[in-house]
Design a protein around this motif. Structure first.
Motif, short mmCIF file in Angstrom:
data_model
loop_
_atom_site.label_atom_id
_atom_site.label_comp_id
_atom_site.label_asym_id
_atom_site.label_seq_id
_atom_site.Cartn_x
_atom_site.Cartn_y
_atom_site.Cartn_z
N THR A 125 10.09 -9.19 -1.69
CA THR A 125 9.56 -8.53 -2.87
C THR A 125 8.02 -9.14 -2.85
O THR A 125 7.77 -10.44 -2.86
N ILE A 126 7.36 -8.17 -2.91
CA ILE A 126 5.74 -8.50 -2.86
C ILE A 126 5.31 -8.52 -4.58
O ILE A 126 5.74 -7.63 -5.29
N SER A 127 4.37 -9.49 -4.70
CA SER A 127 3.87 -9.42 -6.02
C SER A 127 2.56 -10.11 -6.14
O SER A 127 2.08 -10.54 -5.04
N GLY A 129 4.99 -5.19 3.61
CA GLY A 129 4.77 -4.44 2.22
C GLY A 129 3.50 -4.50 1.72
O GLY A 129 2.82 -5.13 2.10
N ILE A 179 1.02 -3.57 -1.88
CA ILE A 179 1.18 -3.36 -3.31
C ILE A 179 -0.32 -3.19 -3.80
O ILE A 179 -1.36 -3.56 -3.33
N SER A 210 2.46 -0.43 -8.22
CA SER A 210 3.11 0.28 -7.03
C SER A 210 3.26 -0.46 -5.82
O SER A 210 2.17 -1.11 -5.64
N LYS A 211 4.38 -0.51 -5.53
CA LYS A 211 4.64 -1.19 -4.38
C LYS A 211 5.44 -0.64 -3.24
O LYS A 211 6.17 0.55 -3.58
N ASN A 212 5.16 -0.97 -1.90
CA ASN A 212 5.76 -0.19 -0.75
C ASN A 212 6.34 -1.19 0.04
O ASN A 212 5.84 -2.05 0.31
N TYR A 213 7.56 -0.88 0.99
CA TYR A 213 8.04 -1.80 1.87
C TYR A 213 8.47 -1.13 3.19
O TYR A 213 8.81 0.05 2.93
N ALA A 215 -1.63 -6.31 1.20
CA ALA A 215 -0.27 -6.16 1.93
C ALA A 215 0.12 -7.60 2.69
O ALA A 215 -0.91 -8.20 2.97
N GLY A 230 -0.44 -4.16 -9.36
CA GLY A 230 0.79 -4.62 -9.12
C GLY A 230 1.67 -3.22 -9.72
O GLY A 230 2.98 -3.46 -9.44
#
Length: 124
Positions: free
Chosen positions: A69-71, A49, A51, A57-60, A35, A55
């Motif tokens: 955008t998280i990656s 955010g 992850i 599932s992501k939450n913000y 995160a 990768g």
């Protein structure tokens, strides 16, 4: 011991973009949720955010949804945060964090690996 190192912070005008990176010293974080958190002067550290391990599932936080955008690239042991449409209220020190488990939580207590932080400053 796992070490996390953030980079990519800097000074940008409102409306601009930055991409933060977080490099891990160990491959073990390929199996862990990760995160980004941030801390503005005089404020508590807050979740930005998260992850999960692969990768999927992501939450913000509501404040960054649609802009950040998280990656992650597990082959490179690196976490990213693409920040677009930056606002002055996004000014903070940004920290990456590694979770104990495979999924990312908004709670700081879920993370036992932390980087030193990188400063992001957004001018009006």
């Amino acid at each position: 011991q796992v070490q996390l190192a953030e980079s990519g912070g800097g000074l940008v005008q409102a409306g601009g973009s930055l991409r933060l990176s977080c490099a891990s010293s160990r491959r073990i974080l390929s199996n862990n949720g990760m995160a980004w958190f941030r801390q503005a002067p005089g404020k508590e550290r807050e979740f930005v955010g998260g992850i999960n391990w692969n990768g999927s599932s992501k939450n913000y936080a509501d404040s960054v949804k649609g802009r950040f955008t998280i990656s992650r690239d597990n082959a490179k042991n690196t976490l990213y945060l693409q920040m677009n449409s930056l606002k002055p209220e996004d000014t903070a020190v940004y920290y990456c964090a590694g979770s104990r488990g495979a999924y990312a939580s908004a709670a700081m207590s879920a993370y036992n690996y932390w980087g030193q932080g990188t400063q992001v400053t957004v001018s009006p």
